[in-house]
Design an enzyme around this catalytic site. Structure first.
Site, PDB file in Angstrom:
ATOM      1  N   GLU A 279      45.551  77.337  53.352  1.00 43.92           N
ATOM      2  CA  GLU A 279      44.967  78.735  52.136  1.00 43.92           C
ATOM      3  C   GLU A 279      46.177  79.323  51.056  1.00 43.92           C
ATOM      4  O   GLU A 279      45.953  79.647  49.718  1.00 43.92           O
ATOM      5  CB  GLU A 279      43.798  78.839  52.229  1.00 43.92           C
ATOM      6  CG  GLU A 279      42.783  78.572  51.218  1.00 43.92           C
ATOM      7  CD  GLU A 279      41.160  78.938  51.658  1.00 43.92           C
ATOM      8  OE1 GLU A 279      40.449  78.623  51.980  1.00 43.92           O
ATOM      9  OE2 GLU A 279      41.277  80.485  51.922  1.00 43.92           O
ATOM     10  N   HIS A 300      49.766  61.070  73.418  1.00 43.87           N
ATOM     11  CA  HIS A 300      50.157  59.775  74.161  1.00 43.87           C
ATOM     12  C   HIS A 300      49.469  59.133  72.284  1.00 43.87           C
ATOM     13  O   HIS A 300      49.074  57.836  71.753  1.00 43.87           O
ATOM     14  CB  HIS A 300      48.918  59.057  75.073  1.00 43.87           C
ATOM     15  CG  HIS A 300      49.015  60.279  75.907  1.00 43.87           C
ATOM     16  ND1 HIS A 300      49.485  59.600  77.383  1.00 43.87           N
ATOM     17  CD2 HIS A 300      49.094  60.939  76.437  1.00 43.87           C
ATOM     18  CE1 HIS A 300      50.401  59.888  78.101  1.00 43.87           C
ATOM     19  NE2 HIS A 300      50.360  60.617  78.312  1.00 43.87           N
ATOM     20  N   LYS A 414      34.722  72.039  43.874  1.00 41.84           N
ATOM     21  CA  LYS A 414      33.597  72.369  43.363  1.00 41.84           C
ATOM     22  C   LYS A 414      32.926  71.796  42.252  1.00 41.84           C
ATOM     23  O   LYS A 414      31.527  71.830  41.704  1.00 41.84           O
ATOM     24  CB  LYS A 414      33.221  74.369  43.779  1.00 41.84           C
ATOM     25  CG  LYS A 414      33.476  74.501  44.885  1.00 41.84           C
ATOM     26  CD  LYS A 414      33.443  75.800  44.741  1.00 41.84           C
ATOM     27  CE  LYS A 414      34.091  76.023  46.291  1.00 41.84           C
ATOM     28  NZ  LYS A 414      34.428  77.757  46.863  1.00 41.84           N
TER      29      LYS A 414
HETATM   30  O1  PA5 Z   1      39.278  81.659  51.995  1.00 44.46           O
HETATM   31  C1  PA5 Z   1      38.150  81.378  51.675  1.00 44.46           C
HETATM   32  O2  PA5 Z   1      37.649  82.076  49.954  1.00 44.46           O
HETATM   33  C2  PA5 Z   1      37.282  80.583  51.786  1.00 44.46           C
HETATM   34  O3  PA5 Z   1      37.558  78.956  52.154  1.00 44.46           O
HETATM   35  C3  PA5 Z   1      35.919  81.003  51.763  1.00 44.46           C
HETATM   36  O4  PA5 Z   1      36.179  81.593  53.374  1.00 44.46           O
HETATM   37  C4  PA5 Z   1      35.032  80.179  52.006  1.00 44.46           C
HETATM   38  O5  PA5 Z   1      34.806  79.271  50.966  1.00 44.46           O
HETATM   39  C5  PA5 Z   1      33.749  80.676  52.324  1.00 44.46           C
HETATM   40  O6  PA5 Z   1      33.439  81.448  50.699  1.00 44.46           O
HETATM   41  P1  PA5 Z   1      31.950  82.578  51.296  1.00 44.46           P
HETATM   42  O7  PA5 Z   1      32.220  83.135  52.704  1.00 44.46           O
HETATM   43  O8  PA5 Z   1      31.636  83.102  49.755  1.00 44.46           O
HETATM   44  O9  PA5 Z   1      30.891  81.443  51.227  1.00 44.46           O
END
Ligand code: PA5
Length: 424
Positions: A279, A300, A414
């Protein structure tokens, strides 16, 4: 230095001169992190977080944990991504550290998973920690609805209030609104720490303290990490050495990094690491693809590809020096499998030879690799490792000239999903 880095298997792939040549860029990235002058600098709260966590806050959470465990048979931790992976990786890495069962929800939308979870907790005394920075993430929002509804059938409003704990933004978002309206206990996720960097905020510390994990040791390890890795001193900074090596490998076409280890309890640490790096780096058409293997299981199944497939891969091993237990290989009077040669040796000794053999074979097969060695699989070293990787990805994002602290790409699916659901 309780986490060491061995780079013997980079020989022939990267030269000392090449490392020297990128030192100015590393120095610049380091200064941008320290002075908050790089991209996404509003999200640098994690850089000195370990030192800022008050011991009194840790003690408060430890007390919360004791109180909750006294009247709960299990904990349900609701969250996804950064609000899920660090919690699970800590609990699974430490194996026997949780003092009550911890179940997870809100990290998928599989109806059968949720059905089975509701069945599992039906007759148990349950405490729920719901974690969402935004408060609007679909998966945890729906899981919270469903679990809350199930709990309402067995608890009155007063008891429900004791059994739901929210971890969310200080002021905004749907979960903050609910917590304030219903009077649920709540903890705040700082504004300047993004989801994937949040393991040492209440996101991780609250559910881990409730589970009974030694959060003080985890934070102390991260403090040690901050002490060691937040310095522009290449010779002693294994974190920055790692960053330099993986950047040079990437520039030479090694676009996949495989985090490999010979310990099953690393599985969710790998998953946490994949979110952190994927990310943070994967944007603007750039980024190293983070993959992971648990060996020798995966040797394996994926061993052939690692040894002999397309040479676009490098590997980072995590080795654990001392295992908690020791089991000697028994002698077999018939020795049908011819393993009496290692009878009396510890199983861990054999596992370590498997690691050494694999690292060497992959190197000879054209996969450069390096190894981090942790003294042991405890909370302290995990905390240190978390900080090491957080620091590494911050620096590395700046080397790649991306903003390592945003995730605009996560929104695309989303939007499509909400359109299909008719949600505004
Ligand atoms: O790194 C990020 O911001 C996302 O992957 C969030 O961790 C994930 O979507 C969860 O978000 P939230 O804590 O707002 O529900």
């Amino acid at each position: 230095m309780s986490i060491t880095l061995n780079t013997d298997h980079l020989k022939g792939f990267i030269s000392d001169d090449e490392v020297k040549s990128i030192l100015p860029a590393i120095k610049k990235a380091h200064e941008d992190l320290e002075n908050k002058t790089g991209q996404g600098s509003d999200f640098l709260g994690w850089t000195d977080l370990p030192a800022r966590i008050e011991d009194s806050f840790i003690a408060e959470l430890e007390q919360l944990g004791k109180d909750v465990r006294a009247n709960s048979d299990c904990l349900v931790s609701i969250g996804i991504g950064g609000s899920y992976l660090g919690i699970r990786s800590t609990i699974e890495f430490l194996r026997d550290a949780a003092q009550i069962p911890v179940y997870y929800a809100g990290h998928n939308m599989s109806v059968d998973y949720v059905h089975d979870l509701l069945e599992t907790i039906k007759d148990k005394r349950v405490t729920v920690v719901v974690i969402s920075k935004s408060g609007t993430t679909t998966e945890p929002a729906l899981a919270f609805r469903l679990i809350k509804e199930a709990l309402k059938k067995k608890y009155n409003d007063e008891e429900l209030k004791q059994r739901i704990i929210c971890v969310t933004d200080a002021n905004k978002g749907a979960l903050r609104k609910t917590a304030d309206k219903e009077g649920y206990r709540s903890y705040v996720i700082p504004d300047d720490v993004g989801g994937r960097f949040s393991i040492l905020t209440p996101v991780g510390l609250v559910p881990l303290a409730i589970a009974g994990v030694d959060i003080k040791a985890l934070v102390d390890g991260a403090r040690q990490g901050q002490e060691e890795y937040a310095k522009m001193e290449m010779a002693n900074n294994t974190c920055y050495q790692y960053v330099a090596n993986r950047y040079l490998l990437y520039k030479k076409g090694k676009v996949i990094e495989v985090l490999s280890s010979f310990y099953d309890n690393m599985f969710y640490v790998n998953e946490w690491w994949k979110q952190l790096f994927g990310e943070s780096e994967g944007k603007d058409g750039k980024g190293i693809f983070p993959a992971s293997l648990i060996m020798s299981t995966d040797l394996h199944s994926m061993g052939q590809l690692m040894q002999d497939g397309m040479r676009n891969v490098f590997e980072t091993f995590i080795e654990i020096k001392k295992s908690k237990h020791s089991i000697a290989i028994p002698e077999d009077p018939e020795d049908v499998d011819s393993f009496n040669i290692i009878a009396g040796k510890d199983l861990d000794y054999v596992n370590k030879q498997a690691y050494k053999g694999t690292a060497s074979a992959h190197f000879e097969g054209g996969v450069p690799n390096m190894t981090f060695t942790l003294c042991q699989a405890d909370a302290f070293h995990l905390g240190q490792l978390y900080y090491l990787f957080e620091r590494a990805v911050g620096l590395s994002g700046y080397l790649l000239e991306v903003n390592p602290f945003d995730q605009p790409g996560v929104e695309a699916y989303k939007k499509k999903m909400f359109a299909l659901l008719g949600k505004k």
